[in-house]
Design a protein around this motif. Structure first.
Motif, PDB file in Angstrom:
ATOM      1  N   SER A 369       0.837  -1.209   0.000  1.00  0.00           N
ATOM      2  CA  SER A 369       0.000   0.000   0.000  1.00  0.00           C
ATOM      3  C   SER A 369       0.868   1.255   0.000  1.00  0.00           C
ATOM      4  N   ALA A 370       1.902   1.267   0.836  1.00  0.00           N
ATOM      5  CA  ALA A 370       2.762   2.462   0.927  1.00  0.00           C
ATOM      6  C   ALA A 370       3.485   2.690  -0.401  1.00  0.00           C
ATOM      7  N   ASN A 371       3.926   1.602  -1.013  1.00  0.00           N
ATOM      8  CA  ASN A 371       4.659   1.750  -2.279  1.00  0.00           C
ATOM      9  C   ASN A 371       3.728   2.146  -3.425  1.00  0.00           C
ATOM     10  N   TYR A 372       2.484   1.704  -3.361  1.00  0.00           N
ATOM     11  CA  TYR A 372       1.495   2.110  -4.359  1.00  0.00           C
ATOM     12  C   TYR A 372       1.298   3.629  -4.277  1.00  0.00           C
ATOM     13  N   ILE A 373       1.103   4.116  -3.069  1.00  0.00           N
ATOM     14  CA  ILE A 373       0.902   5.564  -2.879  1.00  0.00           C
ATOM     15  C   ILE A 373       2.134   6.323  -3.363  1.00  0.00           C
ATOM     16  N   LYS A 374       3.296   5.814  -3.003  1.00  0.00           N
ATOM     17  CA  LYS A 374       4.524   6.508  -3.405  1.00  0.00           C
ATOM     18  C   LYS A 374       4.628   6.583  -4.935  1.00  0.00           C
ATOM     19  N   ALA A 375       4.366   5.464  -5.578  1.00  0.00           N
ATOM     20  CA  ALA A 375       4.478   5.432  -7.036  1.00  0.00           C
ATOM     21  C   ALA A 375       3.497   6.403  -7.691  1.00  0.00           C
ATOM     22  N   LYS A 376       2.332   6.567  -7.076  1.00  0.00           N
ATOM     23  CA  LYS A 376       1.296   7.426  -7.669  1.00  0.00           C
ATOM     24  C   LYS A 376       1.498   8.911  -7.353  1.00  0.00           C
ATOM     25  N   LEU A 377       2.341   9.209  -6.386  1.00  0.00           N
ATOM     26  CA  LEU A 377       2.472  10.615  -5.986  1.00  0.00           C
ATOM     27  C   LEU A 377       3.853  11.222  -6.209  1.00  0.00           C
ATOM     28  N   LYS A 378       4.838  10.369  -6.454  1.00  0.00           N
ATOM     29  CA  LYS A 378       6.238  10.826  -6.481  1.00  0.00           C
ATOM     30  C   LYS A 378       6.523  11.927  -7.496  1.00  0.00           C
ATOM     31  N   ASP A 379       5.770  11.940  -8.609  1.00  0.00           N
ATOM     32  CA  ASP A 379       6.036  12.972  -9.614  1.00  0.00           C
ATOM     33  C   ASP A 379       5.683  14.366  -9.077  1.00  0.00           C
ATOM     34  N   LEU A 380       4.681  14.443  -8.198  1.00  0.00           N
ATOM     35  CA  LEU A 380       4.273  15.747  -7.656  1.00  0.00           C
ATOM     36  C   LEU A 380       4.898  16.033  -6.287  1.00  0.00           C
ATOM     37  N   TYR A 381       5.088  14.969  -5.531  1.00  0.00           N
ATOM     38  CA  TYR A 381       5.661  15.114  -4.190  1.00  0.00           C
ATOM     39  C   TYR A 381       6.917  14.240  -4.120  1.00  0.00           C
ATOM     40  N   PRO A 382       8.081  14.809  -4.389  1.00  0.00           N
ATOM     41  CA  PRO A 382       9.281  13.963  -4.482  1.00  0.00           C
ATOM     42  C   PRO A 382       9.784  13.465  -3.125  1.00  0.00           C
ATOM     43  N   GLU A 383      10.641  12.444  -3.209  1.00  0.00           N
ATOM     44  CA  GLU A 383      11.318  11.943  -2.004  1.00  0.00           C
ATOM     45  C   GLU A 383      12.603  12.724  -1.814  1.00  0.00           C
ATOM     46  N   THR A 384      12.988  12.977  -0.588  1.00  0.00           N
ATOM     47  CA  THR A 384      14.298  13.594  -0.346  1.00  0.00           C
ATOM     48  C   THR A 384      15.378  12.518  -0.355  1.00  0.00           C
ATOM     49  N   PHE A 385      15.073  11.394   0.294  1.00  0.00           N
ATOM     50  CA  PHE A 385      15.998  10.259   0.302  1.00  0.00           C
ATOM     51  C   PHE A 385      15.403   9.219  -0.640  1.00  0.00           C
ATOM     52  N   GLU A 386      15.933   9.131  -1.843  1.00  0.00           N
ATOM     53  CA  GLU A 386      15.337   8.190  -2.790  1.00  0.00           C
ATOM     54  C   GLU A 386      15.791   6.768  -2.503  1.00  0.00           C
ATOM     55  N   GLY A 387      14.923   5.827  -2.775  1.00  0.00           N
ATOM     56  CA  GLY A 387      15.318   4.427  -2.587  1.00  0.00           C
ATOM     57  C   GLY A 387      14.122   3.595  -2.189  1.00  0.00           C
ATOM     58  N   PRO A 388      14.356   2.288  -2.027  1.00  0.00           N
ATOM     59  CA  PRO A 388      13.231   1.388  -1.724  1.00  0.00           C
ATOM     60  C   PRO A 388      12.709   1.603  -0.302  1.00  0.00           C
ATOM     61  N   THR A 389      11.415   1.696  -0.150  1.00  0.00           N
ATOM     62  CA  THR A 389      10.866   1.884   1.193  1.00  0.00           C
ATOM     63  C   THR A 389       9.899   0.765   1.538  1.00  0.00           C
ATOM     64  N   LEU A 390       9.606   0.662   2.820  1.00  0.00           N
ATOM     65  CA  LEU A 390       8.719  -0.395   3.286  1.00  0.00           C
ATOM     66  C   LEU A 390       7.317   0.161   3.552  1.00  0.00           C
ATOM     67  N   HIS A 391       6.965   0.323   4.820  1.00  0.00           N
ATOM     68  CA  HIS A 391       5.571   0.574   5.209  1.00  0.00           C
ATOM     69  C   HIS A 391       5.122   2.015   5.083  1.00  0.00           C
ATOM     70  N   GLU A 392       6.044   2.960   4.898  1.00  0.00           N
ATOM     71  CA  GLU A 392       5.607   4.351   4.778  1.00  0.00           C
ATOM     72  C   GLU A 392       6.399   5.063   3.679  1.00  0.00           C
ATOM     73  N   ALA A 393       5.751   6.072   3.090  1.00  0.00           N
ATOM     74  CA  ALA A 393       6.403   6.846   2.036  1.00  0.00           C
ATOM     75  C   ALA A 393       6.657   8.243   2.591  1.00  0.00           C
ATOM     76  N   VAL A 394       7.917   8.660   2.626  1.00  0.00           N
ATOM     77  CA  VAL A 394       8.214  10.000   3.130  1.00  0.00           C
ATOM     78  C   VAL A 394       8.500  10.911   1.935  1.00  0.00           C
ATOM     79  N   LEU A 395       7.519  11.748   1.617  1.00  0.00           N
ATOM     80  CA  LEU A 395       7.618  12.653   0.470  1.00  0.00           C
ATOM     81  C   LEU A 395       7.798  14.071   1.009  1.00  0.00           C
TER      82      LEU A 395
END
Ligand SMILES: Cc1ncc(COP(=O)(O)O)c(C=O)c1O
Length: 501
Positions: A369-395
Motif C-alpha cells: 500500500s505504501a509503495n502504491y501511494i509513493k508510485a502514484k504521488l512521487k512525480d508531484l511530491y518527491p522523495e528527499t531520500f530516494e530508494g526502496p521503502t517499506l511501510h511508509e512513504a516520506v515525500l
C-alpha cells in the motif's frame, strides 16, 4: 472519480451548536419528597453550602443522546476513513478485539483475583509474552509498559541495570540517529544517559562509519529504529550490532515499525538485544490519543532478570504470577500489575485471529500500500531520500511550494476532501516532510481517494486556484488559531460558559 463526492461527506459540514440547554426545560423531574425535609444548614456548616443554584444543563434524554451523537460524527476517526499518519500507524481496530476485551469475564476481572480463579487470564498473558518473544526473536518479554515511549524508558532502565550489575557504570552514552523519533532521546535523557546524535547517510540509512567515534568504553546503547522513520530497512544493522557488541554496548531497537517486517525478519536475529513493540501500531489495538496503550519490551535471555515485574510463569499446565525473578536485579514496576490488560487482550485476539501467515500478509500489504501511494504521488511530491521503502512513504512539499502551498497548508487542504492529513514535518531530516502510512487495512478504493485528494490539491495549487484562500473551507471548524489552541486550551465545558450565555 465519482466516489470522491461521496468521500467529501464523511464529516458533516455544519458545526454543532454546543449550548442547547434552555432554562425552565428540565430533563429530569425528581420524585416528590416522601420523608421529612431537613434544612441543609442542620447538616452542613455555612461554608459548605452553595450560595446559588447549580448550573446544570436542562435537556431531555433524546436531546442529550442526539447532541453527543452529532458531536461524535464531527470527529474524524479511523472508523470514518483513512488515517495515513506515518510513524503513528493508525490501522483499523477489528471489532472482534473489542468483543473479547468487553466480555464481563475480562473487563470486570480484578488483578488481585487468586491465581486458581484466573488461570485463563494468566494463560492469555503468558501466551502473548510467548508470541511477542517468537515474533521479535527476543525470548524474554515484559508486557508492563503502557506506551512505546514508556517501553523505551523501561528498556533503557534495564540496560542501565545490566551495566551496573557488570560494574560498568561508566557506560553512560546513548547514540541515536538523526531520523529517530523524539521519544528516543527523551527516554535516554530521562534515564540519565548522555546523548549523541549520528547522521543518516544519503541512502537514508545509518552506516557503521557514522558510529566509529563512539565505539568505546563509554558506550551504553545504540538506539536504532528498524525499519527507520524514512520507511527504510537499516540494512547495515548486522554490522552495526557486531561493532556495538565488540565495544561492549547494547543495541536497542525502536520497534514502532515492526508491522513492516512481521514474519519476514526478527530483530533478535539481526543483532538487537532489547526492543519495544507498540501494540497499537502493529497489533491493531486502539491508538487512543496517547493511551491507554501498551509498549511491551522484549530482550535476549541474559537480560531477563532485569525486566519489570510481575510476569507470568508456567509450571506444568498451571500459570503463576511471577513477582520477582530476581529481586536484586529487576528494575521493578513501571505500571501497575500486568500493564493495560484490556489492550493486551486485544493484541492476543488479533494474533490468534490472523495467525502466523496472517501476520506475514499484514506486513506484505502494508508495504504494498505504501509503495502504491509513493508510485502514484512521487512525480508531484518527491522523495528527499530516494530508494526502496517499506511501510511508509516520506515525500516532501518541494514542488507544491513553488505554487505557494506548504506542507502545513496542504494538510489543511486535505481536510476538505474528508481525508486526514499524513504526519507532517517528521522526520526532521526531510524539509517539508509528508510522511504517509496507509497500513494494510485500507483497500484500493480508499488508497485511490487519498491519492486523488493529494493530486487534486496539487493541481488546484498549480492552476492558481488556492491563492489567497484559507483552508479548510468545508469542515465544521475552519482554520483554527493554533497558538491560542495550544496556549489557552479550553478542554472542558464549564458551567460558567452557560451562565455567560
Ligand atoms: C518511531 C517511533 N518510536 C516511538 C514512538 C513512541 O510510541 P508511543 O506513541 O506509543 O509512546 C513513536 C510514536 O509515534 C514512533 O513513531
Amino acid at each position: 472519480m465519482s466516489h470522491i463526492q461521496e468521500y467529501q461527506t464523511v464529516i458533516p459540514a455544519e458545526p454543532v451548536i454546543f449550548e442547547l440547554s434552555q432554562d425552565e426545560k428540565p430533563g429530569l423531574r425528581l420524585p416528590t419528597l416522601t420523608v421529612p425535609k431537613t434544612e441543609p444548614s442542620a447538616v452542613f456548616s455555612h461554608s459548605e453550602l452553595r450560595s446559588s443554584e447549580p448550573c446544570l444543563p436542562q435537556l431531555s434524554e433524546p436531546e442529550v443522546v442526539r447532541h453527543f451523537t452529532r458531536l461524535s460524527m464531527q470527529n474524524y476517526n479511523i472508523d470514518a476513513s483513512i488515517y495515513p499518519l506515518g510513524s503513528c500507524t493508525m490501522k483499523y481496530n477489528p471489532r472482534i478485539n473489542e468483543d473479547l476485551a468487553r466480555m464481563p469475564e475480562v473487563a470486570l476481572m480484578h488483578p488481585m483475583m487468586p491465581e486458581q480463579l484466573c488461570q485463563g487470564h494468566l494463560q492469555m498473558i503468558y501466551e502473548l509474552e510467548q508470541d511477542l518473544g517468537e515474533i521479535s526473536g527476543l525470548p524474554a518479554v515484559s508486557l508492563q509498559p503502557a506506551a512505546g515511549a514508556q517501553g523505551e524508558f523501561s528498556a533503557l532502565k534495564v540496560a542501565a541495570a545490566y551495566f551496573a550489575s557488570r560494574g560498568e557504570a561508566e557506560r553512560t552514552v546513548v547514540v541515536t540517529p538523526d531520523s529517530a523519533h523524539g521519544t528516543n532521546p527523551a527516554s535516554a535523557a530521562l534515564c540519565g544517559f548522555s546523548l549523541v546524535e549520528i547522521p543518516t547517510g544519503k541512502d537514508g540509512i545509518v552506516s557503521v562509519e557514522a558510529l566509529k567515534d563512539f565505539l568505546n568504553g563509554r558506550l551504553a546503547v545504540v538506539m536504532m529504529t528498524n525499519p527507520n522513520t524514512l520507511g527504510r530497512f537499516e540494512s547495515n544493522i548486522e554490522d552495526i550490532a557486531r561493532a556495538v557488541h565488540k565495544a561492549g554496548g547494547l543495541v536497542y531497537c525502536d520497534g514502532a515499525n515492526l508491522n513492516a517486517i512481521l514474519g519476514y525478519a526478527r530483530p533478535g536475529d539481526f543483532g538487537v538485544d532489547i526492543m519495544h513493540i507498540n501494540l497499537h501500531k502493529t497489533f491493531s489495538t486502539p491508538h487512543g490519543g496517547g493511551g491507554p496503550g501498551a509498549g511491551p519490551i522484549c530482550c535476549r535471555a541474559d537480560l531477563e532478570p532485569f525486566l519489570p515485574t510481575p510476569r507470568v510463569q508456567k509450571k506444568g499446565d498451571r500459570f503463576y504470577t511471577w513477582v520477582e525473578q530476581d529481586p536484586k536485579k529487576t528494575v521493578g514496576k513501571v505500571k501497575s500489575f500486568y500493564g493495560n490488560y484490556g489492550v493486551l487482550v486485544r493484541a492476543w485476539t488479533y494474533i490468534r485471529m490472523i495467525g502466523p501467515e496472517g501476520l506475514r500478509e499484514t506486513a506484505k500489504n502494508a508495504v504494498l500500500s505504501a509503495n502504491y501511494i509513493k508510485a502514484k504521488l512521487k512525480d508531484l511530491y518527491p522523495e528527499t531520500f530516494e530508494g526502496p521503502t517499506l511501510h511508509e512513504a516520506v515525500l516532501c512539499d518541494k514542488k507544491i511550494k513553488e505554487h505557494g502551498i506548504t506542507t502545513a497548508e496542504l494538510a489543511k487542504m486535505l481536510l476538505d476532501y474528508g481525508v486526514h492529513p499524513p504526519t507532517v514535518y517528521f522526520p526532521l531530516i526531510v524539509s517539508g516532510a509528508l510522511m504517509i502510512e496507509p497500513t494494510e487495512t485500507e483497500n484500493l478504493e480508499e488508497l485511490d481517494r487519498f491519492i486523488f485528494a493529494m493530486r487534486d490539491s496539487f493541481e488546484r495549487a498549480a492552476r492558481g486556484e488556492t491563492k489567497g484562500q484559507t483552508f479548510p473551507t468545508k469542515t465544521p471548524r475552519t482554520k483554527i488559531d493554533e497558538t491560542a489552541a495550544a496556549r489557552k486550551p479550553t478542554l472542558t465545558w464549564q458551567a460558567s460558559q452557560r451562565a455567560e450565555k
